[in-house]
Design a protein around this motif. Sequence first.
Motif, mmCIF file in Angstrom:
data_model
loop_
_atom_site.group_PDB
_atom_site.id
_atom_site.type_symbol
_atom_site.label_atom_id
_atom_site.label_comp_id
_atom_site.label_asym_id
_atom_site.label_seq_id
_atom_site.Cartn_x
_atom_site.Cartn_y
_atom_site.Cartn_z
ATOM 1 N N GLY A 1 6.785 80.722 86.361
ATOM 2 C CA GLY A 1 5.630 79.882 86.074
ATOM 3 C C GLY A 1 4.329 80.656 86.128
ATOM 4 N N ARG A 2 4.179 81.442 87.166
ATOM 5 C CA ARG A 2 2.960 82.240 87.306
ATOM 6 C C ARG A 2 2.850 83.264 86.190
ATOM 7 N NH1 ARG A 2 1.412 85.902 92.655
ATOM 8 N NH2 ARG A 2 -0.616 86.624 91.901
ATOM 9 N N PHE A 3 3.977 83.889 85.854
ATOM 10 C CA PHE A 3 3.975 84.884 84.785
ATOM 11 C C PHE A 3 3.562 84.254 83.463
ATOM 12 C CE2 PHE A 3 6.195 86.910 81.233
ATOM 13 C CZ PHE A 3 5.732 88.206 81.337
ATOM 14 N N HIS A 4 4.124 83.089 83.130
ATOM 15 C CA HIS A 4 3.811 82.448 81.861
ATOM 16 C C HIS A 4 2.367 81.949 81.827
ATOM 17 C CE1 HIS A 4 7.665 82.781 79.989
ATOM 18 N NE2 HIS A 4 8.298 82.136 80.956
ATOM 19 N N ARG A 5 1.843 81.492 82.946
ATOM 20 C CA ARG A 5 0.438 81.066 82.972
ATOM 21 C C ARG A 5 -0.483 82.246 82.666
ATOM 22 N NH1 ARG A 5 2.332 78.083 87.440
ATOM 23 N NH2 ARG A 5 1.568 79.652 88.911
ATOM 24 N N ARG A 6 -0.148 83.398 83.222
ATOM 25 C CA ARG A 6 -0.945 84.599 82.951
ATOM 26 C C ARG A 6 -0.867 84.982 81.484
ATOM 27 N NH1 ARG A 6 -5.337 87.636 83.935
ATOM 28 N NH2 ARG A 6 -4.971 89.804 83.377
ATOM 29 N N LYS B 1 -5.637 93.372 85.785
ATOM 30 C CA LYS B 1 -6.618 92.625 86.565
ATOM 31 C C LYS B 1 -7.800 93.498 86.990
ATOM 32 C CE LYS B 1 -3.262 89.285 88.348
ATOM 33 N NZ LYS B 1 -2.591 88.728 89.555
ATOM 34 N N GLU B 2 -7.590 94.783 87.190
ATOM 35 C CA GLU B 2 -8.662 95.667 87.615
ATOM 36 C C GLU B 2 -9.504 96.160 86.437
ATOM 37 O OE1 GLU B 2 -7.067 98.843 89.892
ATOM 38 O OE2 GLU B 2 -6.353 97.571 91.524
ATOM 39 N N PHE B 3 -9.030 95.984 85.226
ATOM 40 C CA PHE B 3 -9.747 96.472 84.056
ATOM 41 C C PHE B 3 -10.847 95.491 83.659
ATOM 42 C CE2 PHE B 3 -5.825 98.746 84.049
ATOM 43 C CZ PHE B 3 -6.057 99.948 83.399
ATOM 44 N N PHE B 4 -11.854 96.010 82.978
ATOM 45 C CA PHE B 4 -12.958 95.171 82.540
ATOM 46 C C PHE B 4 -12.541 94.282 81.375
ATOM 47 C CE2 PHE B 4 -15.029 98.847 84.538
ATOM 48 C CZ PHE B 4 -15.834 98.198 85.449
ATOM 49 N N GLN B 5 -11.594 94.743 80.559
ATOM 50 C CA GLN B 5 -11.075 93.950 79.459
ATOM 51 C C GLN B 5 -9.572 93.756 79.673
ATOM 52 O OE1 GLN B 5 -12.536 97.016 79.075
ATOM 53 N NE2 GLN B 5 -14.017 96.990 77.394
ATOM 54 N N LYS C 1 -2.753 108.214 79.207
ATOM 55 C CA LYS C 1 -2.461 107.183 80.200
ATOM 56 C C LYS C 1 -3.718 106.353 80.458
ATOM 57 C CE LYS C 1 0.989 110.086 82.513
ATOM 58 N NZ LYS C 1 1.349 110.803 83.763
ATOM 59 N N PRO C 2 -3.707 105.052 80.195
ATOM 60 C CA PRO C 2 -4.928 104.248 80.362
ATOM 61 C C PRO C 2 -5.288 104.036 81.827
ATOM 62 C CG PRO C 2 -3.068 102.836 79.788
ATOM 63 C CD PRO C 2 -2.582 104.253 79.688
ATOM 64 N N ASN C 3 -6.555 104.073 82.117
ATOM 65 C CA ASN C 3 -7.051 103.690 83.434
ATOM 66 C C ASN C 3 -8.387 102.994 83.262
ATOM 67 O OD1 ASN C 3 -9.154 105.702 83.315
ATOM 68 N ND2 ASN C 3 -7.679 107.232 84.015
#
Length: 473
Positions: A249-254, A334-338, A305-307
Amino acid sequence: MAMFTTKTIVSVHETDQKIRSANLSTTELHSLFEIERCVRWIMERNLKKVCLQFPDNLLCFSANVTSCLEAELGFKLYILGDGTYGSCCVDEIAAQHIGADAVIHFGHYCLSPTARLPVLYIFEKRQIDVTSFVSNMRERFSDPATKILLLYDVAFRHAIGAITQQLSESYPHLAVSKLLTDEVNQNENYSILGRTFKIEDELDKYQVVFIGPEGHCLETLIHEIPGCRFYIFDPAKHKSIEDYHHDRGRFHRRRMYLIEKVKHARTLGILIGTLTVANYSAAVDRVKTLAKNVGKKCYIIAVGKPNVAKLANFPEVEVFVLVACPESSLLDSKEFFQPIVTMHEVELALNSQYVWGEKHVTDFRTLLPGGCNYVAEKNSPDDYEVSHVSLIDGRLHSFQKSSPEPEENQHSTAISMKGDTTVSNPLVSHGLGLSSRSWTGLQQNLGETEVALCAPGLQGIPQKYTHEHYLDK
């Protein structure tokens, strides 16, 4: 820490200590890294320039393994350093920079097919007590008629033959997966994430048992097989087979939130997360087509590698679409600006014919024409306006279909290996000024910087260094 099976009988604690200190005997080294198999593979193909790729946890053995191979072969080998992308993918790009004939990949592998170079895969061999596991299976599934699908991390492939032989006697409906690197039997009728197996009924009728640790491998399998009940057995942590509980449920909401972000965005950045997985350029073209159909702009960005720091250089991009191997696609943004989304979210957001379901597709190759999850978009007129009410801010958003791109920008094969073994990295720009920007890392500037003598640095603490006497006044 990975536990390995060796020809020398040692205790679990002793093996762990040896791996931590990289202190292995020659016999153990030959067994763990299958030196004889590597030598035979190279000689049979008459290879002369071979690269060796190690993940971080095995890099401490790279020098010894290379020395053993070179002593048998009589010529030098190359060790690949930090991977261009994830260590689970074969770094063909780095290998082609030196014109390599082939790559030997050690450690965990995501089972994504490659397209350029011959590759030999040497998996880790993590320790598992086969007798104990079989006993646990018989206790957990007491009914012989139970339909069981056995999946496993590649590090336990070495033990699957013995496990299958013992379990087949107790469970006539047992299905055991084979890996992409194995010889595939023509009777196999199901394929998922580089694994094939034969099942007699619908997949959701099976109980799935996974041998291995929690992580990206298990998570991607759960998302691709949503209707099955999963059990996990990690020899390093579990003494018995346990239920694996995943908060779907949490995964699908995200994911639903990310879909809305894609619908809301006017500018998408296609983030290249692989130059190795087959058909990655077709996936980029697919995203570009879907975006253009609904009036969104796309920019192709390759940053390795994205950061957070790298992607913060592109504030104009509202959502990044990561094109990568299945185990690297579900990046926690979650830590990324976009936000960073997968190609599956793009299909759900921009393709009106694609229907939401419990399955989350992590393998972008199956979303391309000819793939099992491909859904053609609805043909539309050249000029139209797309409108929708955002579930994020509750406002009506309209997008005008953009004009056709020049012919040279129709295909994304520009981001690929050139003939001179360099990687092109264009930033297609239509008004955001990305093409005028440039970034450089740490440059050695050998021969350009005047040599200077060492000088004493600052002493004290930042609040008051010893030379800052004015602070005493």
